[in-house]
Structures are given as structure tokens and as C-alpha cells.
Design an enzyme around this catalytic site. Structure first.
Site, short mmCIF file in Angstrom:
data_model
loop_
_atom_site.label_atom_id
_atom_site.label_comp_id
_atom_site.label_asym_id
_atom_site.label_seq_id
_atom_site.Cartn_x
_atom_site.Cartn_y
_atom_site.Cartn_z
N GLY A 46 0.35 -0.86 0.33
CA GLY A 46 -0.11 0.34 -0.10
C GLY A 46 0.84 1.36 0.06
N GLN A 51 2.90 10.40 1.22
CA GLN A 51 4.28 9.00 0.82
C GLN A 51 5.42 9.78 -0.01
OE1 GLN A 51 2.25 4.88 1.88
NE2 GLN A 51 4.12 5.01 3.28
N LEU A 95 6.72 2.00 4.63
CA LEU A 95 7.79 2.07 3.35
C LEU A 95 8.68 3.64 3.37
CD1 LEU A 95 6.25 1.14 -0.02
CD2 LEU A 95 7.84 0.46 1.28
N HIS A 136 -4.75 1.54 7.06
CA HIS A 136 -3.15 2.34 7.27
C HIS A 136 -3.17 3.34 7.08
CE1 HIS A 136 1.32 1.39 7.99
NE2 HIS A 136 1.18 1.99 6.32
N HIS A 140 -2.58 7.88 7.02
CA HIS A 140 -1.05 8.74 5.95
C HIS A 140 -1.90 9.95 5.43
CE1 HIS A 140 2.17 6.55 6.01
NE2 HIS A 140 1.39 5.38 6.02
#
Length: 178
Positions: A46, A51, A95, A136, A140
Site C-alpha cells: 500500500g 508518502q 515504506l 493504514h 497517512h
């Protein structure tokens, strides 16, 4: 498609609430495709736009088992409509928080509304790993890292190590961003 640099904690973009997209157009589709390529290369299951340094409410996910071929989900403006009363715990990684993992409890089942890659409004029910991954990634979009679900002691320890690694440039190559 292009590989995008992955932003790592404690970068401030990861703590900022992302802005909704007006519509899924060619620009957003290109972002989704680039995010998916970046996610696969990392490798991950994901990835949220913040990110990769883009403050938009866009997520890509693919939890397909290895060897089964890709089955990506493209989600713009995902919104949880319902969450179950019972939780499931998974050991989560990220990540943007390379090489660190932690047990996080989240609602076991969810229902969400989102805009798909073709700019159509969809609803989806999910449980298990998919429900966890969606939550999750939505975190973010709201400036929340999985570390924020851990004890302050563990969170601060990990953030200190990440800051030290960033200063010494010893993060994994996929994480060396911005």
C-alpha cells in the site's frame, strides 16, 4: 510510469492532512500509476500520496499473494462509512518507516466509499489484511503514521533512530527521499 522518491519519517509532509481531489483525471491517474510502480518496486502492499510528497487523498493498494499477478486498488478520497466493533491485530510496517514493525489493533471489518481510477464513486467492504491496509493508508492521508498507534516510548525510539539514519544517509535506497 515513473518511480517516485518515498518520503521517510520524521518528514513533516507525513504529518499533514492531505487535500481531497476534485476528480480523477489524467493527472491523478498518472499519479496513481507512478505510485503503484513505486510501491511494487519498494516492495510494499500500500502507498498513500503523502508518502511520495504529494498532499492529495490518493491511495494505491495491492495485497495479491506473490505469483498470482497484480490486482491493484486505486482509491481517491477514501472515506470510512462503517467500522466493526471488534478489532484485529497485525504486525504493520511502512515504506515511510523503513525496517520497523509494530503490532497495531484496528477494526477488523470496514465499509468505505471512494472514487476509482475511472472517476466513479464506489463502495467496498473489506476485512482481514485488506481492511488493515486501507485503514493504514487512510491514516497517512490524515497525517497519522502506524507509529502513532504504538506506545510513546517505542514511537520516540524509532523516530530517533530514523532521524539519526537520515542524517547519516543510511536509509535503504527506496527510502532515500526528499
Amino acid at each position: 510510469m515513473a518511480l517516485l522518491p518515498i518520503v521517510t519519517a520524521p518528514d513533516p509532509v507525513l504529518k499533514t492532512k492531505a487535500k481531497p481531489v476534485e476528480r480523477v483525471d489524467d493527472e491523478i491517474r498518472t499519479l496513481m500509476d507512478d505510485m503503484l510502480e513505486t510501491m511494487y518496486a519498494a516492495p510494499g502492499i500500500g502507498l498513500a500520496a503523502p508518502q511520495v510528497g504529494v498532499s492529495k487523498r490518493v491511495i494505491v493498494i495491492d495485497i495479491s499473494p506473490e505469483g498470482e499477478g497484480p490486482n491493484p486498488l486505486y482509491l481517491a478520497n477514501p472515506e470510512l462509512l462503517w467500522v466493526s466493533d471488534h478489532d484485529a491485530s497485525y504486525e504493520e510496517g511502512c515504506l515511510s518507516v523503513p525496517e520497523y514493525f509494530g503490532e497495531v489493533a484496528r477494526p477488523a471489518e470496514i465499509r468505505l466509499r471512494y472514487i476509482d481510477r475511472e472517476n466513479e464513486i464506489r463502495e467496498l467492504e473489506a476485512d482481514g489484511l485488506l481492511a488493515t491496509c486501507i485503514q493504514h493508508e487512510i491514516d497517512h492521508l490524515d497525517g497519522i503514521l502506524f507509529l502513532d498507534h504504538l506506545s510513546s516510548l517505542k514511537r520516540n525510539m524509532v523516530l530517533r533512530k530514523l532521524l539519526k539514519a537520515k542524517k547519516s544517509h543510511s536509509l535503504p535506497s527506496y527510502a532515500a527521499a526528499s
